[in-house]
Design a protein around this motif. Structure first.
Motif, PDB file in Angstrom:
ATOM      1  N   ALA A  67       0.849  -1.207   0.000  1.00 36.31           N
ATOM      2  CA  ALA A  67       0.000   0.000   0.000  1.00 36.31           C
ATOM      3  C   ALA A  67       0.881   1.253   0.000  1.00 36.31           C
ATOM      4  O   ALA A  67       0.589   2.225  -0.710  1.00 36.31           O
ATOM      5  CB  ALA A  67      -0.938  -0.010   1.206  1.00 36.31           C
ATOM      6  N   PHE A  68       1.961   1.220   0.772  1.00 35.11           N
ATOM      7  CA  PHE A  68       2.882   2.366   0.740  1.00 35.11           C
ATOM      8  C   PHE A  68       3.457   2.544  -0.661  1.00 35.11           C
ATOM      9  O   PHE A  68       3.551   3.657  -1.173  1.00 35.11           O
ATOM     10  CB  PHE A  68       4.032   2.178   1.750  1.00 35.11           C
ATOM     11  CG  PHE A  68       3.773   2.837   3.073  1.00 35.11           C
ATOM     12  CD1 PHE A  68       3.113   2.164   4.081  1.00 35.11           C
ATOM     13  CD2 PHE A  68       4.163   4.147   3.299  1.00 35.11           C
ATOM     14  CE1 PHE A  68       2.863   2.771   5.298  1.00 35.11           C
ATOM     15  CE2 PHE A  68       3.919   4.768   4.516  1.00 35.11           C
ATOM     16  CZ  PHE A  68       3.273   4.080   5.518  1.00 35.11           C
ATOM     17  N   ALA A  69       3.843   1.415  -1.293  1.00 33.99           N
ATOM     18  CA  ALA A  69       4.440   1.493  -2.635  1.00 33.99           C
ATOM     19  C   ALA A  69       3.425   1.990  -3.652  1.00 33.99           C
ATOM     20  O   ALA A  69       3.761   2.760  -4.559  1.00 33.99           O
ATOM     21  CB  ALA A  69       4.961   0.117  -3.039  1.00 33.99           C
ATOM     22  N   ALA A  70       2.171   1.571  -3.498  1.00 36.52           N
ATOM     23  CA  ALA A  70       1.154   1.884  -4.513  1.00 36.52           C
ATOM     24  C   ALA A  70       0.606   3.313  -4.374  1.00 36.52           C
ATOM     25  O   ALA A  70       0.265   3.942  -5.378  1.00 36.52           O
ATOM     26  CB  ALA A  70       0.001   0.884  -4.423  1.00 36.52           C
ATOM     27  N   PHE A  71       0.496   3.808  -3.165  1.00 39.78           N
ATOM     28  CA  PHE A  71      -0.287   5.041  -2.963  1.00 39.78           C
ATOM     29  C   PHE A  71       0.489   6.234  -2.409  1.00 39.78           C
ATOM     30  O   PHE A  71      -0.078   7.313  -2.253  1.00 39.78           O
ATOM     31  CB  PHE A  71      -1.488   4.736  -2.055  1.00 39.78           C
ATOM     32  CG  PHE A  71      -2.281   3.536  -2.509  1.00 39.78           C
ATOM     33  CD1 PHE A  71      -2.841   3.514  -3.787  1.00 39.78           C
ATOM     34  CD2 PHE A  71      -2.433   2.420  -1.699  1.00 39.78           C
ATOM     35  CE1 PHE A  71      -3.550   2.399  -4.231  1.00 39.78           C
ATOM     36  CE2 PHE A  71      -3.142   1.304  -2.130  1.00 39.78           C
ATOM     37  CZ  PHE A  71      -3.701   1.284  -3.403  1.00 39.78           C
ATOM     38  N   PHE A  72       1.746   6.031  -2.046  1.00 35.14           N
ATOM     39  CA  PHE A  72       2.536   7.145  -1.483  1.00 35.14           C
ATOM     40  C   PHE A  72       3.878   7.234  -2.213  1.00 35.14           C
ATOM     41  O   PHE A  72       4.402   6.225  -2.686  1.00 35.14           O
ATOM     42  CB  PHE A  72       2.780   6.917   0.021  1.00 35.14           C
ATOM     43  CG  PHE A  72       1.505   6.859   0.833  1.00 35.14           C
ATOM     44  CD1 PHE A  72       0.895   8.027   1.282  1.00 35.14           C
ATOM     45  CD2 PHE A  72       0.913   5.633   1.151  1.00 35.14           C
ATOM     46  CE1 PHE A  72      -0.282   7.978   2.029  1.00 35.14           C
ATOM     47  CE2 PHE A  72      -0.264   5.572   1.899  1.00 35.14           C
ATOM     48  CZ  PHE A  72      -0.860   6.745   2.338  1.00 35.14           C
ATOM     49  N   ASP A  73       4.404   8.430  -2.288  1.00 34.36           N
ATOM     50  CA  ASP A  73       5.770   8.619  -2.796  1.00 34.36           C
ATOM     51  C   ASP A  73       6.286   9.953  -2.270  1.00 34.36           C
ATOM     52  O   ASP A  73       5.666  10.539  -1.385  1.00 34.36           O
ATOM     53  CB  ASP A  73       5.817   8.529  -4.335  1.00 34.36           C
ATOM     54  CG  ASP A  73       4.965   9.579  -5.011  1.00 34.36           C
ATOM     55  OD1 ASP A  73       4.800  10.688  -4.447  1.00 34.36           O
ATOM     56  OD2 ASP A  73       4.444   9.313  -6.111  1.00 34.36           O
ATOM     57  N   ARG A  74       7.406  10.452  -2.841  1.00 39.19           N
ATOM     58  CA  ARG A  74       7.989  11.646  -2.222  1.00 39.19           C
ATOM     59  C   ARG A  74       7.082  12.868  -2.326  1.00 39.19           C
ATOM     60  O   ARG A  74       7.211  13.809  -1.549  1.00 39.19           O
ATOM     61  CB  ARG A  74       9.393  11.926  -2.767  1.00 39.19           C
ATOM     62  CG  ARG A  74       9.461  12.289  -4.215  1.00 39.19           C
ATOM     63  CD  ARG A  74      10.922  12.575  -4.605  1.00 39.19           C
ATOM     64  NE  ARG A  74      10.987  13.235  -5.896  1.00 39.19           N
ATOM     65  CZ  ARG A  74      10.866  12.585  -7.050  1.00 39.19           C
ATOM     66  NH1 ARG A  74      10.685  11.284  -7.062  1.00 39.19           N
ATOM     67  NH2 ARG A  74      10.916  13.254  -8.191  1.00 39.19           N
TER      68      ARG A  74
END
Ligand code: PMP
Length: 352
Positions: free
Chosen positions: A92-99
């Motif tokens: 979920a972090f990889a799919a929906f969040f970034d810098r």
């Protein structure tokens, strides 16, 4: 010679609860269920054909997703399965969040969120809990972020957010993702799953580790709008095509089908939780009302570390963290009535 990437060098990994082998302990430190999984698994263990294991499992875990959808009152396309809910949260972090898409979570919550944010290069803001350890949705709403991680009930406090409050919050942030981490929800009964049809920004993450007593099999799942589920699949297929093995799928399906056993063990843990909390309050501990299968207990003039060490000496393992606020408390998993009786007896001895 350094062979490590910058990421590997800089990250501070999550520390899981200890699993010491030096002696037999009463293990109340990792929020495992004190009861075994459904006895129906014995049938599966005697009939499961090992030759099925020569094939790769179904990459999308379709049979288990169907079973989960049936149990959760949703559709297969709204379910994603992973190798433990930790993996689902990682994806979920990889799919929906970034810098440019930062995350927000409480300052005292599941400490893996911080690790996931760091490993994925996601900036994050933390929101302090209220003095009574509650998460205040107003404070979350004010945060500048692309989405939230809300452990409900929260860990390690056990404090729960009622469904109506979660709904009001989710409805008030339609452009932000709300990840409700419901690892302990079955001990509370206020799941947000029925809301996923209505709110496209809601992703609920659950696990077989706690209420189903299957921490050893490693399976967790997410329920959400098909677009969010697609995001998880995109990331899964960049990492591991087959995170849920065939045996795990079969085990979890059997566990899901035995609704009666699940309900009964949850009921036993909840009633024991209330009894244990009463005993800890009688001993002068501060114990926030817990909706999970553990209690967060602090004693004035004794640090969590002191209690942890004294209990370990007596053969009882609990968990504590040497961090502000947390260091005044221990987290104690609800055990069987006999385990809890011994815990209280040892605490009386330590405090006298
Ligand atoms: N969320 C929370 C709040 C937890 O405490 C845990 C257990 N450590 C998990 C998720 C992960 O559980 P699992 O990977 O066993 O499904």
């Amino acid at each position: 010679m350094n062979f490590f990437s910058e990421k590997a060098l800089s990250v501070v990994p999550y520390t899981a609860g200890e699993q010491p082998k030096d002696r037999r302990y009463i293990k109340l430190n990792t929020n495992e269920n004190p009861y075994p999984p459904t006895p129906k698994l014995r049938e599966l263990f005697s009939t499961f054909d090992p030759s099925a294991l020569k094939y790769y499992p179904a990459p999308a875990s379709d049979a288990l997703r169907r079973e989960i959808a049936l149990c959760e009152g949703t559709e297969t396309e709204n379910v994603f399965c992973g190798n433990g809910s930790d993996e689902v949260l990682y994806l979920a972090f990889a799919a929906f969040f970034d810098r440019n898409r930062s995350a927000c979570f409480a300052d005292i919550t599941y400490s893996f969120y911080e690790v996931f944010a760091k490993i994925h290069g996601v900036p994050y803001v933390t929101v302090p809990l209220d003095h009574d350890f509650r998460i205040d949705p107003e404070k979350l709403r004010a945060a500048q972020c692309a989405g939230y991680l809300i452990a409900n009930p929260n860990a390690p406090t056990g404090v729960g957010i009622p469904l109506a409050e979660m709904e009001a919050f989710t409805a008030s942030v339609p452009d932000k993702l709300v990840v409700a981490d419901e690892a302990y929800m079955d001990f509370y009964g206020q799941s947000c799953v029925p809301l996923v049809r209505k709110y496209k920004n809601l992703l609920v993450v659950k696990t077989f580790s706690k209420s189903y007593s299957l921490a050893g099999i490693r399976c967790g799942y997410a329920v959400g709008d098909a677009a969010l589920i697609d995001g998880l699949f995109r990331m899964k297929d960049c990492m591991n095509s087959y995170p849920v093995d065939s045996f795990c799928e079969a085990v979890c399906s059997v566990a899901l089908q035995d609704r009666e056993y699940h309900a009964e063990t949850v009921r036993l843990v909840v009633s024991e939780r209330e009894r244990l909390r009463g005993s800890l309050l009688d001993l002068g501990f501060t114990v926030p009302e817990s909706k999970a299968n553990f209690l967060f207990a602090g004693k004035a003039k004794k640090s969590g570390g002191e209690i942890y060490r004294a209990l370990k000496e007596e053969g009882v393992l609990v968990r504590y963290w040497d961090r502000p606020i947390l260091r005044d408390f221990c987290r104690i998993t609800v055990g069987t009535p006999e385990e809890n009786r011994i815990l209280i007896e040892k605490l009386k001895k330590i405090l006298s």
